[in-house]
Design a protein around this motif. Sequence first.
Motif, mmCIF file in Angstrom:
data_model
loop_
_atom_site.group_PDB
_atom_site.id
_atom_site.type_symbol
_atom_site.label_atom_id
_atom_site.label_comp_id
_atom_site.label_asym_id
_atom_site.label_seq_id
_atom_site.Cartn_x
_atom_site.Cartn_y
_atom_site.Cartn_z
ATOM 1 N N ARG A 64 0.912 -1.135 -0.007
ATOM 2 C CA ARG A 64 0.018 -0.118 0.016
ATOM 3 C C ARG A 64 0.939 1.250 -0.038
ATOM 4 O O ARG A 64 1.874 1.251 0.754
ATOM 5 N N THR A 194 12.464 -5.862 8.352
ATOM 6 C CA THR A 194 11.048 -4.960 8.946
ATOM 7 C C THR A 194 11.170 -3.544 8.437
ATOM 8 O O THR A 194 11.140 -2.596 9.251
ATOM 9 N N SER A 197 8.237 -2.779 3.549
ATOM 10 C CA SER A 197 7.737 -3.949 2.869
ATOM 11 C C SER A 197 7.193 -5.138 3.995
ATOM 12 O O SER A 197 6.133 -5.282 4.137
ATOM 13 N N GLN A 200 4.478 -3.910 6.450
ATOM 14 C CA GLN A 200 3.297 -3.946 5.957
ATOM 15 C C GLN A 200 2.707 -5.433 5.518
ATOM 16 O O GLN A 200 1.546 -5.886 5.748
ATOM 17 N N ARG A 217 16.763 -7.191 12.264
ATOM 18 C CA ARG A 217 18.204 -6.488 12.406
ATOM 19 C C ARG A 217 18.134 -5.122 13.130
ATOM 20 O O ARG A 217 18.708 -5.162 14.160
ATOM 21 N N THR A 218 17.216 -4.268 12.555
ATOM 22 C CA THR A 218 17.057 -2.840 13.125
ATOM 23 C C THR A 218 15.740 -2.788 13.235
ATOM 24 O O THR A 218 14.744 -2.648 12.238
ATOM 25 N N LYS A 336 15.927 7.004 8.930
ATOM 26 C CA LYS A 336 15.699 5.991 7.984
ATOM 27 C C LYS A 336 13.994 6.203 8.002
ATOM 28 O O LYS A 336 13.476 6.689 8.811
HETATM 29 P P1 NAP Z 1 14.276 -1.710 3.352
HETATM 30 O O1 NAP Z 1 13.682 -0.444 3.905
HETATM 31 O O2 NAP Z 1 15.651 -1.342 2.969
HETATM 32 O O3 NAP Z 1 14.172 -2.922 4.749
HETATM 33 C C1 NAP Z 1 14.947 -4.059 4.215
HETATM 34 C C2 NAP Z 1 15.031 -4.726 5.672
HETATM 35 O O4 NAP Z 1 15.756 -5.815 5.312
HETATM 36 C C3 NAP Z 1 15.463 -3.889 6.902
HETATM 37 O O5 NAP Z 1 14.878 -4.309 7.850
HETATM 38 C C4 NAP Z 1 16.934 -4.475 6.975
HETATM 39 O O6 NAP Z 1 17.645 -4.221 8.033
HETATM 40 C C5 NAP Z 1 16.530 -6.037 6.462
HETATM 41 N N1 NAP Z 1 17.902 -6.603 6.178
HETATM 42 C C6 NAP Z 1 18.649 -6.298 4.947
HETATM 43 N N2 NAP Z 1 19.565 -7.250 5.016
HETATM 44 C C7 NAP Z 1 19.445 -7.996 6.096
HETATM 45 C C8 NAP Z 1 20.335 -9.112 6.471
HETATM 46 N N3 NAP Z 1 21.518 -9.327 5.998
HETATM 47 N N4 NAP Z 1 20.055 -9.546 7.650
HETATM 48 C C9 NAP Z 1 18.919 -8.968 8.314
HETATM 49 N N5 NAP Z 1 18.150 -8.342 7.739
HETATM 50 C C10 NAP Z 1 18.501 -7.744 6.863
HETATM 51 O O7 NAP Z 1 13.420 -2.122 2.151
HETATM 52 P P2 NAP Z 1 11.710 -2.247 2.089
HETATM 53 O O8 NAP Z 1 10.807 -2.618 3.117
HETATM 54 O O9 NAP Z 1 11.438 -3.023 0.862
HETATM 55 O O10 NAP Z 1 11.486 -0.661 1.723
HETATM 56 C C11 NAP Z 1 12.343 0.020 0.949
HETATM 57 C C12 NAP Z 1 11.620 1.474 0.651
HETATM 58 O O11 NAP Z 1 10.447 1.185 -0.345
HETATM 59 C C13 NAP Z 1 10.804 1.945 1.686
HETATM 60 O O12 NAP Z 1 11.786 2.874 2.643
HETATM 61 C C14 NAP Z 1 10.090 3.027 0.827
HETATM 62 O O13 NAP Z 1 10.496 3.961 0.591
HETATM 63 C C15 NAP Z 1 9.515 1.990 -0.273
HETATM 64 N N6 NAP Z 1 8.460 1.197 0.232
HETATM 65 C C16 NAP Z 1 7.216 2.011 0.482
HETATM 66 C C17 NAP Z 1 6.243 1.478 0.823
HETATM 67 C C18 NAP Z 1 5.073 2.472 0.884
HETATM 68 O O14 NAP Z 1 4.743 3.340 0.418
HETATM 69 N N7 NAP Z 1 4.125 2.028 2.184
HETATM 70 C C19 NAP Z 1 5.885 -0.078 0.946
HETATM 71 C C20 NAP Z 1 7.106 -0.689 0.779
HETATM 72 C C21 NAP Z 1 8.344 -0.028 0.394
HETATM 73 P P3 NAP Z 1 18.487 -3.124 8.562
HETATM 74 O O15 NAP Z 1 17.508 -1.913 8.635
HETATM 75 O O16 NAP Z 1 19.359 -3.519 9.536
HETATM 76 O O17 NAP Z 1 19.280 -2.719 7.099
#
Ligand code: NAP
Length: 542
Positions: A64, A194, A197, A200, A217-218, A336
Amino acid sequence: MARPSGISARPEQPAEFDVVIVGAGFAGLYAVHRLRELGLAVRCYDAASGVGGTWFWNRYPGARCDVESMDYSYSFSPELEQEWSWTERYPAQPEILRYLNHVADRFDLRRDIQLETRVTGASYDETAGRWEVRTGQGDVARARFLVIATGCLSAARIPDFPGLGSFQGATYHTADWPDEGVDFTGKRVGVIGTGSSGTQAIPLIAAQAAHTTVFQRTANFSLPARNRPLDREYERALKARYQEHREFVRYTPNGTARRNSDRSALEASAEERRTEYESRWQEGGGGFIGAFNDLLKNQDANDTAAEFLRSKIREIVRDPRVADLLSPRGFPVGSKRVTVDTDYYATFNRPDVTLVDVHSAPIEEITPTGIRTADASYELDAIVFATGFDAITGAVLAIDPRGRGGLHLRDKWSAGPRTYLGLVTAGFPNLFLVTGPGSPSVISNMVVSIEQHVDFIADHLVYLNKNGLEVTEADAAAEDAWMDHVNEVAAGTLFVKGNSWYVGANVPGKPRIFMPYVGGVGVYRRKCEDIAASDYPGFRTT
Ligand code: NAP
């Protein structure tokens, strides 16, 4: 896939266009429309089997947008914005995808879009003044201009865990989710990640699976979305002044109608702060960060917001040990990306959900039957990677355009991306980036920033044409000055303090550079308007 006749061309017979556009998401679709209106011959390529970009791929449960629907939509057509009706405050992925398909049909965009075609390379032929674009399907297209509209969050990544290929159960990445969905009923599911994505997806996966194990992790700061059906009276009233509203939003700090206070958190009493934070928490969504004007600038101010959010986690999550683990520490709120969720924290009250801290005991191995961390093993039937993206630069560098003298963009950007305005990069003539590094991009409402960039590019092409100019390119000194400005503005904020994908911290070996421009959407737009009105200083045109 059968292609419409006349679209495909083989290497010995390159097709000629004025503009090749890479990507058919919000940016690529608008670029096709806007540039075609100028009478240009355009060809848009996208690797997916449908239009929609990020909203095509990210079909995970709960996907979303965290920008309100009536703002997260195109403003270029008053007719479109009047006739389309959103159903919810925050649009879900299927509805956004329907909207983008509607746009593609309504403006007859599909005839210039070639799907299931990944652009794999592009080189600038200096003698001919043409970009030669190659695809994985063997197409070769030549064009005067290349517009890279691949999006900031499209190169999905799975960390290089040892044993990754050995797992015998099913694996999924949130950004490459099966079309038909996934049924987790009766399954033991592990979710790694966490961020937005994961936050949600986890409540919905947990509601279905036999057991859900979340590998964190964080801990992230997360705000309740308080999503609801769109109020029809609100819709009617906004539509009555939609264009005026759009014009207002274009000059706001982040391209949304968020209420931004002009008061410091430190001037308010503890009671006033609590009242303000509580009211924004109840309102839901990302507006929380606008509660005071120094939350992203002053650590003490930010600490007050962080403590309020941690108090909310303690209120919601019954087990104090789990609440503590879910409480973010060590980085400012907003440095973040703050996630926007529905029932995320409450999900950890379920007896069938386990939170595992992989900060203190990292994942060491994916095994045939699950995940082994430094201190335990977890048996799983499925693993969901919500591990994010090689953000902002990943998709551009996957194409790795070659500019003057065969210069690889990958080499030019080896110490981090360098652009002028996030739109052009020196040494790569007639190449434009939509929402590239050095522009507000991911710190803004993407649709507002996309429209602004595509309009800028279109106006610039008109300018070149009117003045009999063939080539446009960033001036290296202007690029250096812009990068200094981007860095200086970021350094004055708390953004640089988070280990986020904004700085490339999530990709091992990626240069640590704060990539977006955080001077504000309105400020940035005015700078671009001034540049356009003054015959494009900083662009070398010949
Ligand atoms: P993200 O914010 O980069 O989150 C990745 C997650 O994976 C983090 O919790 C990260 O931990 C963890 N991770 C990565 N490598 C790991 C490892 N080796 N071991 C354990 N945990 C690991 O990616 P995302 O959630 O896909 O979101 C990316 C961006 O897409 C968002 O910030 C947003 O801009 C956009 N998005 C928006 C929406 C929306 O509009 N609602 C929805 C989804 C995505 P660390 O934090 O420790 O690195």
